[in-house]
Design an enzyme around this catalytic site. Structure first.
Site, PDB file in Angstrom:
ATOM      1  NE  ARG A 146      -4.892  -5.223  -2.660  1.00  7.15           N
ATOM      2  CZ  ARG A 146      -5.754  -4.208  -2.672  1.00  7.15           C
ATOM      3  NH1 ARG A 146      -7.032  -4.436  -2.558  1.00  7.15           N
ATOM      4  NH2 ARG A 146      -5.326  -2.970  -2.831  1.00  7.15           N
ATOM      5  N   GLY A 170       1.897  -4.637  -1.636  1.00  6.94           N
ATOM      6  CA  GLY A 170       1.349  -4.523  -2.983  1.00  6.94           C
ATOM      7  C   GLY A 170       1.131  -5.838  -3.708  1.00  6.94           C
ATOM      8  CB  CYS A 179     -29.935   7.705   0.851  1.00  8.67           C
ATOM      9  SG  CYS A 179     -31.425   7.165   1.634  1.00  8.67           S
ATOM     10  CE1 TYR A 232      -9.635   3.013  -4.224  1.00 12.27           C
ATOM     11  CE2 TYR A 232     -10.476   1.024  -3.209  1.00 12.27           C
ATOM     12  CZ  TYR A 232      -9.769   2.201  -3.119  1.00 12.27           C
ATOM     13  OH  TYR A 232      -9.205   2.566  -1.930  1.00 12.27           O
TER      14      TYR A 232
HETATM   15  C1  PLP Z   1       3.535   2.074   2.433  1.00  8.13           C
HETATM   16  C2  PLP Z   1       2.615   0.936   2.237  1.00  8.13           C
HETATM   17  N1  PLP Z   1       3.000  -0.284   2.658  1.00  8.13           N
HETATM   18  C3  PLP Z   1       2.197  -1.354   2.534  1.00  8.13           C
HETATM   19  C4  PLP Z   1       0.960  -1.258   1.938  1.00  8.13           C
HETATM   20  C5  PLP Z   1       0.138  -2.482   1.821  1.00  8.13           C
HETATM   21  O1  PLP Z   1      -0.172  -2.744   0.530  1.00  8.13           O
HETATM   22  P1  PLP Z   1      -0.981  -4.085   0.140  1.00  8.13           P
HETATM   23  O2  PLP Z   1      -2.169  -4.133   0.990  1.00  8.13           O
HETATM   24  O3  PLP Z   1      -1.290  -3.870  -1.288  1.00  8.13           O
HETATM   25  O4  PLP Z   1      -0.061  -5.220   0.373  1.00  8.13           O
HETATM   26  C6  PLP Z   1       0.530  -0.011   1.463  1.00  8.13           C
HETATM   27  C7  PLP Z   1      -0.752   0.133   0.751  1.00  8.13           C
HETATM   28  O5  PLP Z   1      -0.769   0.132  -0.475  1.00  8.13           O
HETATM   29  C8  PLP Z   1       1.373   1.103   1.624  1.00  8.13           C
HETATM   30  O6  PLP Z   1       1.003   2.311   1.201  1.00  8.13           O
HETATM   31  N1  LYS Z   2      -7.647   1.094   0.008  1.00 10.08           N
HETATM   32  C1  LYS Z   2      -7.095   0.493  -1.177  1.00 10.08           C
HETATM   33  C2  LYS Z   2      -5.682   0.136  -1.033  1.00 10.08           C
HETATM   34  C3  LYS Z   2      -4.876   1.220  -0.462  1.00 10.08           C
HETATM   35  C4  LYS Z   2      -3.547   0.737  -0.206  1.00 10.08           C
HETATM   36  C5  LYS Z   2      -2.860   1.508   0.877  1.00 10.08           C
HETATM   37  N2  LYS Z   2      -1.758   2.277   0.389  1.00 10.08           N
HETATM   38  C6  LYS Z   2      -7.956  -0.681  -1.613  1.00 10.08           C
HETATM   39  O1  LYS Z   2      -8.980  -0.896  -1.043  1.00 10.08           O
HETATM   40  O2  LYS Z   2      -7.639  -1.359  -2.538  1.00 10.08           O
END
Ligand code: PLP
Ligand code: LYS
Length: 443
Positions: free
Chosen positions: A293, A248, A361, A334
């Site tokens: 991320r 996160g 499309c 989003y």
């Molecule tokens: C259980 C869990 N761990 C890790 C992540 C990785 O999160 P992020 O890509 O925001 O670091 C997520 C996605 O939100 C998740 O659901």
């Molecule tokens: N898919 C989301 C994040 C999901 C995280 C996984 N729990 C994004 O693009 O931001």
């Protein structure tokens, strides 16, 4: 556009990433093209591992492969001493095919199938993150059948819900994930897990959200989970060896985003754990995290060719690129914000404001609203930054558009790590029933 990692503008006025001129990359590999700055990915991995080493705690940094799961990325994760979080048989298979050590794989998900559990047990993965009681008992039964004991973390929702720019402390009753701490289901799950014959309960897992810019949400989660650990030890005589605080950690997509340094997030977590467990005279558990991320997001750039444009006087000007929501569905999903530049005219001043649309499309097929650019012409290259996470991973074949190739760039070299899909790939799984057969049109 903010230049992340090794991105720079070269003397031809072209964007260069990993020492590669992106115009050259477009000529060699075509567009759309996902370009990954390998050095930046490795740097982010190292920042996590080094920050944890500095804390002196036992740890695992598991790359959350859902952000971008391809075999070459699994190789980097292994080389950088990371563990790996997978959530499906597909991600697990990718990791195993890449030779990733199974013992460092953690299997997540709120609805693992029996087949996925079997596959993971057979592969001897390191740990399951169990989401609910049905799964817990099914896993125990499957492990018993195989004569195995499996290591388990229980995913709990600690009552800290993080949003993009804020965190709010609420009971998370309305979440499909995990055991609720507030309503006692986490307690029940610990009781049951610790009594099952083929489950070795290592501890608990908590993930409070994604793209988080403050440490407070994590420190609150640390407090809640730690207090729970102490309660469980006192009342059930179960000691957690591992606490996993999920992922996160936020990144900078646009100038409105203000992420902290990796080391700051890690320090907040490890300091919280140290002070809490020091006080409770409880052996300090191993700390695991799962960044996705923040490992790959900023390292990715998507390169497109500009095609058509449409000016609606008094409304807006659209420019259309040769990709769109199929390679980056995040605006459609989003309304995510991105920065971009004309990569072949990188030194030119912006003269107009445009909306970047894709070729699907679908009216919602947009990538960026109100982007300041020099006047884009057909054939110009548009680079959108920060597309390393949840872009390729969430790409689709809507309108039967082919998924782009992915290249890793480093020290002036580019390596294809995923090939561009071909038209044959597009029909590759189609079957025409015998009674409908007809000669194909030869192209
Ligand atoms: C259980 C869990 N761990 C890790 C992540 C990785 O999160 P992020 O890509 O925001 O670091 C997520 C996605 O939100 C998740 O659901
Ligand atoms: N898919 C989301 C994040 C999901 C995280 C996984 N729990 C994004 O693009 O931001």
């Amino acid at each position: 556009m903010f230049l992340h990692g090794t991105s720079t503008i070269n003397d031809k006025g072209h964007l260069e990433i990993g020492g590669c001129d992106v115009q050259q990359l477009a000529e060699t590999h075509g567009t759309p093209l996902y370009i990954v700055d390998e050095q930046l990915v490795r740097q982010r991995c190292r920042e996590y591992v080094e920050a944890f080493r500095a804390s002196g705690l036992q740890f695992q940094v598991a790359y959350a492969s859902k952000a971008f799961c391809v075999m070459a990325m699994c190789r980097i994760a292994e080389e950088e001493d990371m563990s790996l979080d997978v959530v499906s048989d597909g991600e697990l298979f990718t990791a195993l095919q890449a030779g990733f050590p199974a013992a460092r794989i953690h299997f997540h998900g709120n609805n693992k199938t029996p087949e996925e559990m079997e596959m993971a047990i057979d592969a001897k993965i390191g740990c399951f993150v169990v989401d609910n009681l049905i799964e817990l008992h099914m896993l125990n039964a499957i492990a018993a059948d195989k004569g195995e004991t499996v290591k388990v973390l229980l995913r709990i929702t600690p009552g800290v819900e993080a949003h993009t720019h804020e965190y709010i402390s609420t009971g998370q009753t309305d979440s499909k994930f995990g055991f609720d701490l507030g309503n006692g289901s986490a307690y029940t799950a610990i009781q049951q897990a610790s009594s099952l014959s083929h489950i070795e309960l290592l501890g608990v897992h908590s993930h409070i959200g994604s793209q988080i810019f403050e440490v407070e949400g994590f420190t609150m989660a640390v407090e809640k989970v730690s207090a729970f650990a102490v309660q469980i030890r006192q009342e059930l005589n179960v000691t957690f060896k591992v606490i996993n605080l999920g992922g996160g950690f936020g990144i900078r997509y646009t100038e409105g985003d203000t992420p902290l340094l990796v080391a700051q997030y890690v320090k907040a977590i490890t300091d919280g754990i140290k002070s809490y467990f020091g006080e409770a005279s409880y052996p300090i558990p191993e700390i695991w995290v799962e960044p996705g991320r923040s490992i790959v997001g900023e390292a990715g750039t998507t390169l497109y060719t500009v095609g058509t444009s449409k000016h609606i006087p008094g409304v807006r000007k659209y420019i259309a690129v040769d990709g769109g929501m199929t390679d980056n569905p995040r605006f459609a999903l989003y309304e995510s914000k991105y920065e971009a530049m004309l990569a072949n005219r990188a030194n030119e001043k912006a003269t107009e404001t445009v909306t970047v649309a894709g070729k699907c499309c679908e009216s919602g097929d947009k990538l960026i609203i109100d982007l300041e650019l020099p006047e884009a012409k057909t054939g110009d290259l548009l680079a959108v930054s920060c597309t390393g996470a949840y872009n390729y991973a969430m790409a689709s074949n809507y309108n039967r558009i082919r998924k782009p190739a992915v290249v890793f760039v480093k020290d002036g070299a580019s390596d294809v790590v995923v090939k561009r899909e071909s038209l044959d790939n597009i029909v590759g799984l189609d079957v025409i029933p015998e009674r409908m057969k007809k000669q194909a049109v030869t192209l």
